[in-house]
Design a protein around this motif. Structure first.
Motif, PDB file in Angstrom:
ATOM      1  N   LEU A   1     -31.711 -51.604  10.655  1.00 39.96           N
ATOM      2  CA  LEU A   1     -32.691 -52.164  11.605  1.00 39.96           C
ATOM      3  C   LEU A   1     -32.646 -53.538  11.404  1.00 39.96           C
ATOM      4  CD1 LEU A   1     -35.540 -49.319  11.984  1.00 39.96           C
ATOM      5  CD2 LEU A   1     -33.328 -49.762  13.438  1.00 39.96           C
ATOM      6  N   ASP A   2     -32.327 -54.498   9.730  1.00 37.63           N
ATOM      7  CA  ASP A   2     -32.415 -55.984  10.045  1.00 37.63           C
ATOM      8  C   ASP A   2     -34.020 -56.272   9.443  1.00 37.63           C
ATOM      9  OD1 ASP A   2     -31.483 -57.650   8.979  1.00 37.63           O
ATOM     10  OD2 ASP A   2     -31.545 -58.700  11.598  1.00 37.63           O
ATOM     11  N   TYR A   3     -34.734 -55.154   8.435  1.00 37.82           N
ATOM     12  CA  TYR A   3     -36.097 -55.019   8.488  1.00 37.82           C
ATOM     13  C   TYR A   3     -36.168 -56.338   7.485  1.00 37.82           C
ATOM     14  CZ  TYR A   3     -38.780 -51.968  10.712  1.00 37.82           C
ATOM     15  OH  TYR A   3     -39.524 -51.026  12.135  1.00 37.82           O
ATOM     16  N   GLN A   4     -37.016 -57.585   7.349  1.00 38.91           N
ATOM     17  CA  GLN A   4     -37.592 -57.997   6.413  1.00 38.91           C
ATOM     18  C   GLN A   4     -37.787 -57.072   5.213  1.00 38.91           C
ATOM     19  OE1 GLN A   4     -41.272 -60.040   6.903  1.00 38.91           O
ATOM     20  NE2 GLN A   4     -40.261 -61.651   5.745  1.00 38.91           N
ATOM     21  N   LYS A   5     -37.586 -57.745   3.849  1.00 35.22           N
ATOM     22  CA  LYS A   5     -36.792 -56.684   2.602  1.00 35.22           C
ATOM     23  C   LYS A   5     -38.865 -56.807   2.191  1.00 35.22           C
ATOM     24  CE  LYS A   5     -34.211 -56.925  -1.821  1.00 35.22           C
ATOM     25  NZ  LYS A   5     -33.891 -57.819  -2.056  1.00 35.22           N
ATOM     26  N   ARG A   6     -39.099 -56.032   1.895  1.00 40.06           N
ATOM     27  CA  ARG A   6     -40.755 -56.022   1.165  1.00 40.06           C
ATOM     28  C   ARG A   6     -40.683 -56.511   0.105  1.00 40.06           C
ATOM     29  NH1 ARG A   6     -41.207 -49.694   1.758  1.00 40.06           N
ATOM     30  NH2 ARG A   6     -42.360 -49.590   3.948  1.00 40.06           N
ATOM     31  N   THR A   7     -41.401 -57.328  -0.525  1.00 38.16           N
ATOM     32  CA  THR A   7     -42.219 -57.936  -1.566  1.00 38.16           C
ATOM     33  C   THR A   7     -42.104 -57.866  -2.615  1.00 38.16           C
ATOM     34  OG1 THR A   7     -43.589 -59.584  -0.137  1.00 38.16           O
ATOM     35  CG2 THR A   7     -43.446 -60.435  -2.947  1.00 38.16           C
ATOM     36  N   PRO A   8     -41.165 -57.742  -3.336  1.00 41.79           N
ATOM     37  CA  PRO A   8     -41.518 -56.278  -5.250  1.00 41.79           C
ATOM     38  C   PRO A   8     -42.807 -57.113  -5.514  1.00 41.79           C
ATOM     39  CG  PRO A   8     -39.505 -58.197  -5.187  1.00 41.79           C
ATOM     40  CD  PRO A   8     -40.182 -58.386  -3.543  1.00 41.79           C
ATOM     41  N   TRP A   9     -43.025 -55.636  -6.969  1.00 38.95           N
ATOM     42  CA  TRP A   9     -44.387 -55.786  -7.609  1.00 38.95           C
ATOM     43  C   TRP A   9     -44.350 -55.913  -8.673  1.00 38.95           C
ATOM     44  CZ3 TRP A   9     -49.263 -57.874  -4.958  1.00 38.95           C
ATOM     45  CH2 TRP A   9     -48.763 -57.696  -3.255  1.00 38.95           C
ATOM     46  N   ALA A  10     -44.754 -57.120  -9.751  1.00 37.20           N
ATOM     47  CA  ALA A  10     -44.940 -56.155 -11.000  1.00 37.20           C
ATOM     48  C   ALA A  10     -46.399 -56.026 -11.503  1.00 37.20           C
ATOM     49  CB  ALA A  10     -44.527 -58.103 -11.609  1.00 37.20           C
ATOM     50  N   PHE A  11     -46.349 -55.249 -12.577  1.00 29.93           N
ATOM     51  CA  PHE A  11     -47.813 -54.865 -13.077  1.00 29.93           C
ATOM     52  C   PHE A  11     -47.943 -55.372 -14.571  1.00 29.93           C
ATOM     53  CE2 PHE A  11     -45.461 -52.005  -9.895  1.00 29.93           C
ATOM     54  CZ  PHE A  11     -47.043 -52.500  -9.034  1.00 29.93           C
ATOM     55  N   LEU A  12     -48.907 -55.320 -14.781  1.00 29.95           N
ATOM     56  CA  LEU A  12     -49.065 -56.682 -16.140  1.00 29.95           C
ATOM     57  C   LEU A  12     -50.572 -55.696 -16.917  1.00 29.95           C
ATOM     58  CD1 LEU A  12     -48.985 -58.554 -17.796  1.00 29.95           C
ATOM     59  CD2 LEU A  12     -50.626 -59.443 -17.156  1.00 29.95           C
ATOM     60  N   PRO A  13     -49.909 -54.346 -17.938  1.00 30.87           N
ATOM     61  CA  PRO A  13     -51.104 -53.260 -18.367  1.00 30.87           C
ATOM     62  C   PRO A  13     -52.064 -54.374 -18.782  1.00 30.87           C
ATOM     63  CG  PRO A  13     -48.891 -52.881 -18.934  1.00 30.87           C
ATOM     64  CD  PRO A  13     -48.482 -54.434 -18.513  1.00 30.87           C
ATOM     65  N   THR A  14     -53.406 -54.004 -18.313  1.00 36.03           N
ATOM     66  CA  THR A  14     -54.820 -55.000 -19.384  1.00 36.03           C
ATOM     67  C   THR A  14     -55.965 -53.958 -19.241  1.00 36.03           C
ATOM     68  OG1 THR A  14     -54.161 -55.922 -17.126  1.00 36.03           O
ATOM     69  CG2 THR A  14     -56.528 -56.904 -18.558  1.00 36.03           C
ATOM     70  N   GLU A  15     -56.346 -54.052 -20.068  1.00 39.73           N
ATOM     71  CA  GLU A  15     -57.654 -53.222 -20.883  1.00 39.73           C
ATOM     72  C   GLU A  15     -59.196 -54.144 -20.492  1.00 39.73           C
ATOM     73  OE1 GLU A  15     -57.685 -51.419 -24.606  1.00 39.73           O
ATOM     74  OE2 GLU A  15     -55.813 -51.239 -24.902  1.00 39.73           O
ATOM     75  N   ILE A  16     -59.914 -53.418 -20.398  1.00 36.96           N
ATOM     76  CA  ILE A  16     -61.388 -54.744 -20.032  1.00 36.96           C
ATOM     77  C   ILE A  16     -61.701 -53.954 -21.313  1.00 36.96           C
ATOM     78  CG2 ILE A  16     -63.660 -53.775 -19.350  1.00 36.96           C
ATOM     79  CD1 ILE A  16     -62.437 -52.107 -16.973  1.00 36.96           C
ATOM     80  N   ILE A  17     -62.309 -55.324 -22.105  1.00 33.97           N
ATOM     81  CA  ILE A  17     -62.739 -55.463 -23.696  1.00 33.97           C
ATOM     82  C   ILE A  17     -64.697 -55.785 -23.264  1.00 33.97           C
ATOM     83  CG2 ILE A  17     -61.071 -56.976 -24.678  1.00 33.97           C
ATOM     84  CD1 ILE A  17     -62.081 -59.534 -23.469  1.00 33.97           C
ATOM     85  N   ALA A  18     -64.697 -55.682 -21.888  1.00 41.17           N
ATOM     86  CA  ALA A  18     -66.242 -56.333 -22.352  1.00 41.17           C
ATOM     87  C   ALA A  18     -67.110 -56.116 -20.899  1.00 41.17           C
ATOM     88  CB  ALA A  18     -66.633 -57.497 -22.730  1.00 41.17           C
ATOM     89  N   ARG A  19     -67.916 -56.081 -20.907  1.00 42.15           N
ATOM     90  CA  ARG A  19     -68.924 -55.991 -19.109  1.00 42.15           C
ATOM     91  C   ARG A  19     -70.469 -55.855 -19.665  1.00 42.15           C
ATOM     92  NH1 ARG A  19     -67.987 -50.472 -15.984  1.00 42.15           N
ATOM     93  NH2 ARG A  19     -65.963 -50.029 -17.590  1.00 42.15           N
ATOM     94  N   ASP A  20     -71.077 -56.210 -18.489  1.00 37.61           N
ATOM     95  CA  ASP A  20     -72.237 -56.221 -19.003  1.00 37.61           C
ATOM     96  C   ASP A  20     -73.230 -55.337 -18.176  1.00 37.61           C
ATOM     97  OD1 ASP A  20     -75.248 -56.999 -19.243  1.00 37.61           O
ATOM     98  OD2 ASP A  20     -74.772 -58.723 -18.410  1.00 37.61           O
ATOM     99  N   PRO A  21     -73.580 -53.968 -18.606  1.00 36.09           N
ATOM    100  CA  PRO A  21     -74.097 -53.250 -18.262  1.00 36.09           C
ATOM    101  C   PRO A  21     -75.269 -53.400 -17.100  1.00 36.09           C
ATOM    102  CG  PRO A  21     -74.357 -52.681 -20.300  1.00 36.09           C
ATOM    103  CD  PRO A  21     -73.633 -54.277 -19.998  1.00 36.09           C
ATOM    104  N   VAL A  22     -76.015 -54.682 -17.568  1.00 38.21           N
ATOM    105  CA  VAL A  22     -77.074 -54.430 -16.527  1.00 38.21           C
ATOM    106  C   VAL A  22     -77.468 -55.184 -16.110  1.00 38.21           C
ATOM    107  CG1 VAL A  22     -78.806 -53.854 -19.107  1.00 38.21           C
ATOM    108  CG2 VAL A  22     -78.345 -55.934 -18.537  1.00 38.21           C
ATOM    109  N   SER A  23     -76.379 -55.908 -15.024  1.00 40.20           N
ATOM    110  CA  SER A  23     -76.565 -57.140 -14.385  1.00 40.20           C
ATOM    111  C   SER A  23     -75.871 -56.258 -12.765  1.00 40.20           C
ATOM    112  CB  SER A  23     -75.085 -57.706 -14.639  1.00 40.20           C
ATOM    113  OG  SER A  23     -74.154 -58.437 -13.662  1.00 40.20           O
TER     114      SER A  23
END
Lengths: 183, 272
Positions: free
Chosen positions: B108-130
């Motif tokens: 159908l000659d559709y536009q090619k979908r943008t490929p996505w890359a994933f970067l695994p990340t961990e949470i190191i901090a959060r302010d529970p009272v904010s």
């Protein structure tokens, strides 16, 4: 007062607040260790140390917790100034006054946060959120605060010698006074 | 004059610090060089302590749970094996469908979908009272993270990158009062904007009162969104009521992710 130790305790408080407290919170309610430390310093010293520490700790907490730069600094400054201003008028040598003061200052801290965020950043928090958050946190601070103050009492000596302004949650202060006079 | 300054030093310092804090706070709307440098500088100092503390806490928790969870682990293992078998079968079928889909798109000659890359990340901090719903992640500009990158988890979308330091970044969660993302009601294909409330739920805005929206409908990312691929789950509609103006609907959406227990996620990058 050992300034290096004070800075170390301040950094530890911010690190613990942003890494340990989220894990240890009880039923979603967590204390604000940085707020308690600022109140403690403001109660012990009438000099500008309390203001500088409130500003510095606030900025540190803003960055360490991913918040908006200046948000905690602004609120903690207000609370610290009021604590320094009112300390002679309100602080008595008993646990009840500490509990009440911590409860009232938490209400004020939470109100200031709510007010600044809604006014300056138009975050649109509903007003009903403030009493709910402030009361649960206030109760937690009122329970934890006196113990923390007692643990930190060696860090900064009270500048006008009234050591029991931030007193122990343990024995009533009139007994400890009797003990001192007796010895 | 010096006597005057000395007498009022507390009030002067207080006023000065209040002004600096206000300027910093107001400048958050359009972060400038000073506030960005200050944030990056402070983060550079504090982040190593936070990473160390988080690592110790995670190690301790894992040691504690290891001692009394052997039974649970056995049960989990059996359950996961069953799930892997099911998912492998489903994956095979989906791969076949993807190939078929790709062939049809080419025809159908559709536009090619943008490929996505994933970067695994961990949470190191959060302010529970904010009041704000933000966390600090352990990836920064050294890992090519940029302001505005989308953040997802296997369950659905998490938020987006708000600030970037060298080795850390701040993530604005979906629940944050300043968060906003384009959403789509999966069943009826109604578009809207999901806004955080800071109160544990989202609001789906700009949906007309005669649009077909029901409680329980799934809300996914819209093809209009430039941050996220379309079709990622955001949440389910918890309540629908007419708004005060009578023209729009007041829709509450319960996010699919448990933000309080979230400890890792993926940063989305568009591949060049």
């Amino acid at each position: 007062m050992n300034r290096v130790l004070l800075v170390l305790v301040a950094v530890l408080a911010v690190v613990a607040q942003t890494t340990l407290v989220p894990v240890l919170n009880v039923a979603g309610v967590a204390p604000d260790l940085v707020f308690l430390l600022v109140i403690f310093i403001a109660l012990r010293r009438q000099t500008t140390l309390g203001l500088w520490m409130a500003f510095g700790l606030g900025l540190l907490q803003d960055v360490a917790g991913g918040g908006l730069l200046g948000q905690n600094a602004l609120v903690l400054l207000g609370v610290a100034y009021l604590a320094m201003y009112l300390r002679r008028k309100f602080f008595q040598e008993n646990l009840v006054s500490q509990v009440l003061v911590l409860l009232l200052f938490t209400l004020l801290q939470q109100f200031l946060s709510f007010f600044w965020l809604n006014t300056l950043l138009e975050t649109g928090f509903p007003f009903s959120l403030w009493p709910r958050r402030a009361l649960t946190m206030g109760i937690m601070h009122a329970v934890l605060g006196p113990f923390l103050f007692w643990g930190l009492r060696g860090l900064i000596k009270d500048e006008d010698g009234a050591r029991n302004i931030v007193s122990s949650p343990g024995p009533p202060s009139h007994l400890s006074r009797l003990g001192r006079h007796g010895s | 004059m010096p006597e005057f300054l000395w007498k009022w030093r507390r009030e002067l310092i207080f006023s000065l610090l209040i002004i600096i804090s206000l300027v910093l706070l107001v400048s958050q709307r359009q972060p400038g060089f000073f506030s960005l440098t200050l944030r990056q500088g402070v983060a550079f100092v504090i982040v190593p302590f936070q990473k160390a503390s988080t690592a110790i806490i995670k190690r301790s928790r894992s040691l504690l749970s290891r001692t009394h969870s052997l039974k649970k682990l056995r049960w989990q293992n059996a359950d996961l094996k069953r799930k892997v078998e099911k998912l492998s079968l489903r994956n095979m079928m989906l791969q076949e469908q993807a190939r078929e889909n790709e062939t049809l798109r080419q025809e159908l000659d559709y536009q090619k979908r943008t490929p996505w890359a994933f970067l695994p990340t961990e949470i190191i901090a959060r302010d529970p009272v904010s009041w704000l719903e933000r966390v600090v992640a352990d990836r920064g500009s050294a890992d090519d993270v940029e302001v505005g990158d989308g953040v997802i988890s296997p369950l659905g979308i998490v938020g987006r990158i708000q600030n970037v330091g060298l080795y850390s970044s701040t993530v604005m969660l979906l629940l944050d009062a300043q968060s906003s993302v384009a959403g789509l009601v999966e069943r009826s294909r109604i578009n809207g904007t999901l806004k955080g409330t800071g109160a544990g739920y989202l609001k789906l805005k700009y949906v007309a009162s005669d649009d077909d929206v029901r409680v329980g409908d799934r809300v996914v990312t819209s093809p209009l969104s430039s941050l996220f691929p379309p079709g990622l789950l955001i949440g389910e509609i918890a309540s629908v009521a007419p708004a005060d103006d009578g023209l729009m609907l007041d829709i509450q959406v319960k996010p699919v992710i448990q933000f309080k227990t979230l400890d890792r996620f993926l940063i989305l990058r568009k591949e060049d």
